[in-house]
Write a protein that holds these residues in place. Structure first.
Motif, PDB file in Angstrom:
ATOM      1  N   ASP A 129       4.394  13.813  58.928  1.00 56.41           N
ATOM      2  CA  ASP A 129       3.566  12.962  59.779  1.00 56.41           C
ATOM      3  C   ASP A 129       2.948  11.881  58.893  1.00 56.41           C
ATOM      4  O   ASP A 129       1.952  12.104  58.206  1.00 56.41           O
ATOM      5  CB  ASP A 129       2.474  13.808  60.453  1.00 56.41           C
ATOM      6  CG  ASP A 129       1.749  13.014  61.527  1.00 56.41           C
ATOM      7  OD1 ASP A 129       1.780  11.767  61.451  1.00 56.41           O
ATOM      8  OD2 ASP A 129       1.169  13.649  62.426  1.00 56.41           O
ATOM      9  N   GLU A 133      -6.886  17.050  59.278  1.00 55.61           N
ATOM     10  CA  GLU A 133      -6.401  16.396  60.505  1.00 55.61           C
ATOM     11  C   GLU A 133      -5.290  17.103  61.285  1.00 55.61           C
ATOM     12  O   GLU A 133      -5.066  16.781  62.449  1.00 55.61           O
ATOM     13  CB  GLU A 133      -5.897  14.982  60.159  1.00 55.61           C
ATOM     14  CG  GLU A 133      -6.971  14.052  59.635  1.00 55.61           C
ATOM     15  CD  GLU A 133      -6.370  12.732  59.166  1.00 55.61           C
ATOM     16  OE1 GLU A 133      -5.988  11.921  60.015  1.00 55.61           O
ATOM     17  OE2 GLU A 133      -6.252  12.558  57.937  1.00 55.61           O
ATOM     18  N   ILE A 134      -4.580  18.043  60.702  1.00 59.66           N
ATOM     19  CA  ILE A 134      -3.450  18.646  61.450  1.00 59.66           C
ATOM     20  C   ILE A 134      -3.987  19.665  62.462  1.00 59.66           C
ATOM     21  O   ILE A 134      -4.755  20.558  62.097  1.00 59.66           O
ATOM     22  CB  ILE A 134      -2.433  19.321  60.495  1.00 59.66           C
ATOM     23  CG1 ILE A 134      -1.797  18.261  59.582  1.00 59.66           C
ATOM     24  CG2 ILE A 134      -1.332  20.036  61.296  1.00 59.66           C
ATOM     25  CD1 ILE A 134      -0.829  18.814  58.530  1.00 59.66           C
ATOM     26  N   ILE A 147      -0.849  10.908  59.314  1.00 53.56           N
ATOM     27  CA  ILE A 147      -1.972  11.771  58.942  1.00 53.56           C
ATOM     28  C   ILE A 147      -2.121  11.760  57.433  1.00 53.56           C
ATOM     29  O   ILE A 147      -1.192  12.068  56.693  1.00 53.56           O
ATOM     30  CB  ILE A 147      -1.761  13.206  59.506  1.00 53.56           C
ATOM     31  CG1 ILE A 147      -2.104  13.187  60.997  1.00 53.56           C
ATOM     32  CG2 ILE A 147      -2.599  14.227  58.763  1.00 53.56           C
ATOM     33  CD1 ILE A 147      -2.138  14.553  61.651  1.00 53.56           C
ATOM     34  N   SER A 198       1.513  16.219  55.790  1.00 59.86           N
ATOM     35  CA  SER A 198       0.763  14.961  55.875  1.00 59.86           C
ATOM     36  C   SER A 198       1.132  14.055  54.703  1.00 59.86           C
ATOM     37  O   SER A 198       1.759  14.495  53.736  1.00 59.86           O
ATOM     38  CB  SER A 198      -0.735  15.246  55.890  1.00 59.86           C
ATOM     39  OG  SER A 198      -1.063  16.049  54.777  1.00 59.86           O
ATOM     40  N   GLY A 209      -3.978  16.560  55.505  1.00 62.45           N
ATOM     41  CA  GLY A 209      -3.516  17.660  56.353  1.00 62.45           C
ATOM     42  C   GLY A 209      -4.610  18.662  56.663  1.00 62.45           C
ATOM     43  O   GLY A 209      -4.743  19.122  57.795  1.00 62.45           O
ATOM     44  N   ARG A 213       4.410  20.556  59.787  1.00 58.97           N
ATOM     45  CA  ARG A 213       3.912  19.186  59.665  1.00 58.97           C
ATOM     46  C   ARG A 213       3.399  18.998  58.245  1.00 58.97           C
ATOM     47  O   ARG A 213       2.605  19.798  57.752  1.00 58.97           O
ATOM     48  CB  ARG A 213       2.773  18.957  60.669  1.00 58.97           C
ATOM     49  CG  ARG A 213       2.476  17.511  60.906  1.00 58.97           C
ATOM     50  CD  ARG A 213       1.255  17.305  61.777  1.00 58.97           C
ATOM     51  NE  ARG A 213       1.373  17.657  63.173  1.00 58.97           N
ATOM     52  CZ  ARG A 213       0.987  16.903  64.187  1.00 58.97           C
ATOM     53  NH1 ARG A 213       0.499  15.688  63.953  1.00 58.97           N
ATOM     54  NH2 ARG A 213       1.054  17.331  65.431  1.00 58.97           N
TER      55      ARG A 213
END
Ligand code: MRU
Length: 359
Positions: free
Chosen positions: A280, A289-290, A283, A245, A286, A243
């Motif tokens: 993502d 928030e990940i 977001i 951000s 990262g 992921r």
């Protein structure tokens, strides 16, 4: 890519048998076994227990899981619940919810009778597009390797972490795709493969892939990279991402961050191969928030392999009663990433460039 000189992919829909087939990656590199997924439970198990793994592949698997679920669900809300079950199997890779949500959005306003065939065609489309995207990432990334070769006229040494090869996608892979293409272009290349504890995807999967493609490689334990970088033995690093951000922070397999720090200290380019399905856009930060997956501590305390009689064995390696923690991913802040290699080109890992990749 090739296995024993034959082309194989990680997942496909077998029209004749009307089932989805996958490679059970838990058994590699010692056994190549194809298994059939027939129920929603089979799909959830396959993702959670890592018969399939790697961000792009779990997205594709979830898409086929939605198709299989649509055969038995009575209405849209039941199908949404099936999507939630699939999404809850692994929290970090965004491709999982990306694929489920793509299907949900498409069929929201349709009659139940129309569901199945449409979902199957979306799943097939996601699978096919993944192959195209990974190959394009490979072409874009291979130019970076080629540029180094043109400058040095010496074998190019690449370090990679975990498995971001074709086994992590459908075919080609992300971080390994530039290596596969560079090899096809006959650029001399050698790959340093991080073991990637605790599940050892580097040793069991990346090494297996490179061996079948006849690409020179060496296996190293996770702490070796810094030493190699200090001694001029690595020209560039390429990893995947689960992921990324909007601000360009990259979440990838645990240990990626430490390699990026060492690369920065030694002025070695650190590239991340990032299909847009793994970005993502919701977001912003990262690091903050990940969600980081925490897995069973047994993966840390017990190692698995084969003995001298080719029997699979599990061995405990810690003192009885010890406490283990198993964080599966970490975040590499954008400032350590030289560039993102995407299917839309090689871009800076920052909000301005990443926003431009949407749609
Ligand atoms: O836990 P895994 O094996 O699913 O983790 C895989 C990785 O971290 C890969 O590097 C990542 O999914 C990027 S893959 C193309």
């Amino acid at each position: 890519m090739l296995v024993n000189d034959k082309h194989l992919t990680t997942i496909w829909y077998d029209k004749a048998r009307e089932v989805v087939k996958i490679i059970d990656q838990r058994l590699l590199p010692f056994e190549l076994k194809i298994v059939e997924l027939k129920t929603l439970e089979d799909f959830c198990f396959a993702i959670k227990e890592m018969q399939v793994r790697g961000a792009p592949l779990i997205g594709v698997t979830a898409a086929y899981g939605m198709y299989v679920a649509s055969k038995t669900t009575k209405n849209f809300s039941e199908l949404e619940k099936a999507g939630d079950s699939l999404k809850s199997t692994r929290p970090t890779a965004v491709n999982l919810s990306w694929a489920v949500d793509k299907i949900i959005t498409k069929i929201k306003d349709m009659e139940k009778s129309n569901f199945q065939e449409i979902i199957l065609s979306i799943a097939n489309e996601i699978r096919d597009q993944d192959i195209v995207n990974c190959k394009t990432i490979g072409e874009n990334g291979s130019k970076l390797i080629e540029n180094i070769y043109k400058k040095t006229q010496k074998k190019v040494n690449v370090l990679t972490h975990c498995n971001a090869g074709w086994l992590a996608a459908v075919d080609w892979g992300t971080a390994l795709a530039p290596i596969f293409i560079a090899n096809q272009k006959k650029i001399p290349i050698h790959v340093w493969i991080d073991e990637t504890r605790p599940r050892n995807q580097g040793f069991s999967l990346t090494a297996w892939e490179l061996m079948h493609e006849k690409i020179e490689n060496s296996l190293i334990v996770d702490n070796v990279g810094g030493h190699l970088m200090q001694n001029g033995m690595i020209d560039l690093c390429i990893t995947g991402t689960d992921r990324t951000s909007l601000n360009g922070d990259v979440c990838n397999k645990i240990g990626t961050y430490l390699k990026a720090l060492a690369a920065k200290d030694n002025d070695i380019p650190f590239y991340v191969a990032a299909p847009i399905s793994s970005i993502d856009f919701n977001i912003k930060n990262g690091v903050k928030e990940i969600p980081i997956e925490e897995r069973d501590p047994d993966e840390v305390s017990i190692i698995e392999g084969i003995d001298e009689n080719n029997n699979r064995k599990k061995i405990k390696i810690i003192p009885e009663g010890s406490n283990c923690k198993n964080y599966a991913f970490d975040i590499t802040p954008a400032k350590y990433i030289t560039k993102l290699i995407t299917e839309k080109g090689v871009v800076d890992s920052n909000e301005e460039s990443i926003s431009g990749l949407k749609n």
